[in-house]
Motif scaffolding. Structure first.
Motif, PDB file in Angstrom:
ATOM      1  N   LYS A  67      18.866   0.843   1.528  1.00  8.26           N
ATOM      2  CA  LYS A  67      19.868   1.297   0.581  1.00  8.26           C
ATOM      3  C   LYS A  67      19.687   2.012  -0.524  1.00  8.26           C
ATOM      4  O   LYS A  67      20.513   2.230  -1.430  1.00  8.26           O
ATOM      5  CB  LYS A  67      20.569  -0.209  -0.011  1.00  8.26           C
ATOM      6  N   ASN A  68      18.411   2.367  -0.662  1.00  9.98           N
ATOM      7  CA  ASN A  68      17.725   2.670  -2.032  1.00  9.98           C
ATOM      8  C   ASN A  68      18.224   2.308  -3.295  1.00  9.98           C
ATOM      9  O   ASN A  68      18.464   3.136  -4.111  1.00  9.98           O
ATOM     10  CB  ASN A  68      18.229   4.459  -1.786  1.00  9.98           C
ATOM     11  N   TYR A  69      18.064   1.216  -3.382  1.00 15.71           N
ATOM     12  CA  TYR A  69      18.320   0.533  -4.753  1.00 15.71           C
ATOM     13  C   TYR A  69      17.276   0.679  -5.842  1.00 15.71           C
ATOM     14  O   TYR A  69      16.213   0.542  -5.254  1.00 15.71           O
ATOM     15  CB  TYR A  69      18.757  -1.024  -4.721  1.00 15.71           C
ATOM     16  N   LYS A  70      17.615   0.910  -7.063  1.00 15.59           N
ATOM     17  CA  LYS A  70      16.725   1.357  -7.965  1.00 15.59           C
ATOM     18  C   LYS A  70      15.819   0.250  -8.209  1.00 15.59           C
ATOM     19  O   LYS A  70      14.374   0.383  -8.410  1.00 15.59           O
ATOM     20  CB  LYS A  70      17.302   2.034  -9.321  1.00 15.59           C
ATOM     21  N   HIS A  71      16.255  -0.966  -8.394  1.00 14.51           N
ATOM     22  CA  HIS A  71      15.633  -2.128  -8.573  1.00 14.51           C
ATOM     23  C   HIS A  71      14.745  -2.939  -7.558  1.00 14.51           C
ATOM     24  O   HIS A  71      14.043  -4.006  -7.963  1.00 14.51           O
ATOM     25  CB  HIS A  71      16.246  -3.114  -9.359  1.00 14.51           C
ATOM     26  N   THR A  84       8.526   6.781  -2.777  1.00 14.56           N
ATOM     27  CA  THR A  84       9.467   7.484  -3.930  1.00 14.56           C
ATOM     28  C   THR A  84      10.675   8.209  -3.287  1.00 14.56           C
ATOM     29  O   THR A  84      11.345   8.791  -3.846  1.00 14.56           O
ATOM     30  CB  THR A  84       8.657   8.072  -5.165  1.00 14.56           C
ATOM     31  N   GLU A  85      10.595   8.738  -1.904  1.00 14.08           N
ATOM     32  CA  GLU A  85      11.415   9.608  -1.379  1.00 14.08           C
ATOM     33  C   GLU A  85      12.591   8.841  -0.983  1.00 14.08           C
ATOM     34  O   GLU A  85      12.516   8.005  -0.042  1.00 14.08           O
ATOM     35  CB  GLU A  85      10.723  10.313  -0.432  1.00 14.08           C
ATOM     36  N   LYS A  86      13.731   9.330  -1.349  1.00 13.02           N
ATOM     37  CA  LYS A  86      14.851   8.820  -1.067  1.00 13.02           C
ATOM     38  C   LYS A  86      15.589   9.091   0.309  1.00 13.02           C
ATOM     39  O   LYS A  86      15.069  10.054   0.684  1.00 13.02           O
ATOM     40  CB  LYS A  86      15.904   8.704  -2.103  1.00 13.02           C
ATOM     41  N   GLY A  87      16.313   8.375   0.851  1.00 11.63           N
ATOM     42  CA  GLY A  87      17.040   8.801   2.146  1.00 11.63           C
ATOM     43  C   GLY A  87      16.662   7.870   3.315  1.00 11.63           C
ATOM     44  O   GLY A  87      17.080   8.358   4.354  1.00 11.63           O
TER      45      GLY A  87
END
Lengths: 285, 395
Positions: free
Chosen positions: B137-141, B356-359
């Motif tokens: 889900k690539n949530y920041k926290h 740290t790579e999103k997606g």
């Protein structure tokens, strides 16, 4: 597949019937629903484990002692918790529900979260009809379960004590007028109901090891069997248990293993639509 | 004279007060929350977490604590239920004012908790909940310092199946987020590897697996990949032995810890021998000096070697949290997230670096190395990866 599913259905069904008998007896005589039934089943499994495994007692003696201890515990529970609530079914229901939570947490504290298993009576498996292997411990559990069920039937249908039980469950006031001490009968019946849960526990613990929360599905299935068979009916328990066992296993074999217990509830709803009092239940006047 | 006595009394009172206040200041702590099941069917995980928490807090506080204060862990029970997990997480944030939350071992509970973490902007390090969507889900926290379904399947289980040259596999999965998720990934990986397979779902609460096992036996597989957790795994292995599925087929416990629980042998009997399981811990293979230190501290504290690798997983996550707080120099949420993203820390299972790579599920994810271990005459033998192997598969 059909042969194994049918045989396993009968074995599991007999196990369900045995677990439900105690619930049915207490409901029939006292009109009390014991929510802690599953936890008493587990308590007997733990007693059997301690006596046979830790203390090294012979497994038969350990089983008898475990059932006796749970019977005494049941009498104590009736005397302290259930008796003051007579006349209000809701209080006893809430109290036994609280008792089930207290017992679950006590088991967790005392025995820890891991499964515990008393020693098995027999090892290995039997090659049934040359078609499939079946665990000998399960077959032994089936025989022991059938003996206990037969004992309960003889006790209730053929003895003086059973006649008192049946008379009281049919008309409590009339039984009292005929000299039955219903307070003492309640105490003994509740103890007997707990002892039946314990009998199921000691027979099944070598097949399905006990954990603090393993009593929850046992009690849930027992309630389904009792409602399906009819509240307070011993025959209802046996037939209801066997139907559930067979439906569950045949459904898993031919429809889906992922919805095994859903089939139980579908059968329950279908039966209650046609016979609201259950298969062998008496309609309220 | 009387005035002098009064002055002494006032002085004593002031000194006493100063001492008391000073003690209170000295006792001030930084709180970190832990979520996990202490009751319910997976209470064994709660026990493992409690053990890891004790060892980790002792370790961190002996090395000076966090930001010059003692680290305090507040452990909230989730009972393995998503609703309780979400409310427990919220209690940790609103009532206990924790600066970060760690833990969890049920994917369904973690999926409920990450929503709360994101809403309250509290960093959350998931420890042992494997479902991919937790990080996908690539949530920041939200971070995960533990196995993910895709990592375990693609890096360990599928490669092991190919390595052992198994031709036919049977996948059996419990009906949970973890079980169904890992089964789907396994199907995809086996299809890609050209391994023939079949699949069925079993109920998480089921004690009786005879019907499932007869279906599996009829398929005649070389290997059974069992994604069944907890006591259910003990029932499954014992019954697989009764119906003689084993030893012809090799059974792999796709979760691990239940094969190491104290009463495993008592519950499964001889059927337990030759069973394989995935694990991030092995009694003789220690990847870092800290792993050895952990085992020694564990034996000293609890009188025997660790029996559930989740005690070490939570231990590692506490060290990661303490390291991030110290590097952030603050308990500010954004600074903590930034520090976690820059983590480069050696723990018991290797060096932690979050993606740290999103997606995809690799975002904020660190997959520890996993092993495939087999019980051979009640001894643990590492089969995979080859560079860590201590023996060969026995059938």
């Amino acid at each position: 597949m059909l042969a194994l599913a049918t045989m396993n259905g009968l074995v599991i069904g007999a196990i369900y019937a045995l677990a439900a008998l105690g619930v049915s007896l207490v409901v029939g005589i006292m009109n009390v629903i014991n929510f802690a039934h599953g936890e008493l089943y587990i308590l007997a499994g733990y007693f059997s484990y301690i006596l046979a495994d830790t203390l090294g007692m012979h497994f038969v003696l350990a089983m008898v002692l475990a059932v006796a201890l749970v019977f005494l515990f049941g009498i104590f529970v009736e005397y302290t918790l259930i008796r003051p609530t007579y006349g209000n079914d809701m209080y006893s229901l809430i109290l036994t529900f609280i008792l089930s939570i207290v017992l679950q947490n006590a088991y967790l504290l005392i025995f820890g979260p891991y499964p515990n298993k008393p020693p098995g009576w027999v090892g290995g498996a039997t090659h049934v009809f040359g078609a499939f292997y079946y665990g000998n411990q399960r077959l032994a559990a089936l025989v022991a379960g059938a003996v206990v069920i037969a004992f309960v039937f003889v006790l209730v249908k053929k003895t003086w004590f059973g006649r008192i039980i049946r008379a009281t469950s049919q008309d409590r006031e009339m039984a009292e007028l005929n000299g039955v001490n219903t307070t003492r009968l309640n105490m003994l019946s509740f103890g007997l109901g707990c002892a039946l849960a314990a009998a199921a526990g000691v027979i099944l613990a070598p097949v399905f090891p006990v954990t603090p929360t393993a009593g929850v599905p046992v009690a849930l299935t027992a309630f389904v069997v009792v409602v399906l068979g009819g509240m307070g009916s011993l025959w209802g328990c046996v037939v209801g248990g066997l139907i559930l066992g067979l439906v569950e296993n045949l459904g898993a074999a031919y429809i889906s293993t992922g919805y095994k217990h859903v089939f139980n509830f579908i059968i329950l709803i279908l039966v209650l639509l046609v016979r609201p009092a259950g298969l062998f239940g008496r309609r309220e006047a | 004279m009387r005035g002098k006595k009064m002055s002494i009394r006032v002085l004593v009172l002031v000194l006493g007060l100063a001492f008391a206040v000073g003690s209170a200041w000295a006792q001030e702590t930084i709180k970190v929350g832990v979520v996990g099941p202490r009751t319910g069917t997976a209470a064994a995980t709660g026990k493992a977490f409690e053990e890891g928490i004790k060892l980790a807090t002792d370790y961190v506080n002996a090395k000076g604590g966090v930001l010059g204060k003692k680290l305090e862990i507040v452990f909230e029970d989730t009972a393995g239920a998503p609703d309780k997990a979400a409310s427990g997480f919220e209690r940790l944030v609103t009532r206990d004012k924790v600066v970060m939350v760690l833990g969890e071992s049920h994917s369904s509970s973690a999926l409920a908790e990450i929503e709360v973490a994101e809403r309250f902007k509290v960093p959350f390090i998931v420890v042992e909940a494997w479902a991919d969507p937790i990080t996908a889900k690539n949530y920041k926290h939200v971070f995960r310092a533990g196995p993910s379904n895709s990592g375990v399947v693609n890096e360990t289980i599928a490669k092991w199946v190919v390595h052992e040259k198994f031709k036919k596999a049977f996948i059996v999965a419990e009906n949970t987020d973890w079980g169904l998720g890992i089964a789907e990934l396994t199907k995809a990986a086996l299809t890609k590897a050209g391994v023939q397979f079949d699949f069925l779902v079993t109920e998480r609460q089921s004690q009786d697996h005879y019907t499932e096992l007869s279906k599996i036996k009829a398929y005649d597989p070389d290997v059974v990949l069992a994604y069944v957790y907890g006591t259910g795994l003990h029932y499954f292995v014992a019954q697989a032995g009764e119906v003689k599925l084993m030893p012809k087929a090799v059974v792999l416990d796709g979760a691990g810890p239940p094969s190491l629980w104290p009463d495993y042998w008592k519950n499964v009997g001889d059927a337990g021998d030759l069973e394989c399981f995935v694990s991030s811990m092995h009694e003789k293979v220690e990847l870092t000096p800290l792993a050895t230190e952990f085992r020694e501290a564990y034996v000293k504290a609890f009188g025997g070697p660790p029996t559930d690798y989740k005690s070490r997983s939570i231990y590692d996550s506490i060290l990661i949290a303490a390291d991030a707080i110290n590097r952030a120099g603050s308990t500010d949420s954004d600074k903590l997230v930034d520090a976690l993203e820059k983590t480069n820390l050696l723990v018991t299972r290797g060096t932690v670096k979050f993606g740290t790579e999103k997606g995809g599920p690799g975002y904020h994810q660190w997959d520890p190395p996993m092993l495939v271990v087999q019980w051979q005459k009640r001894q643990q033998v590492v089969l995979y990866p080859p560079e860590a192997a201590t023996g060969k598969l026995m059938r």
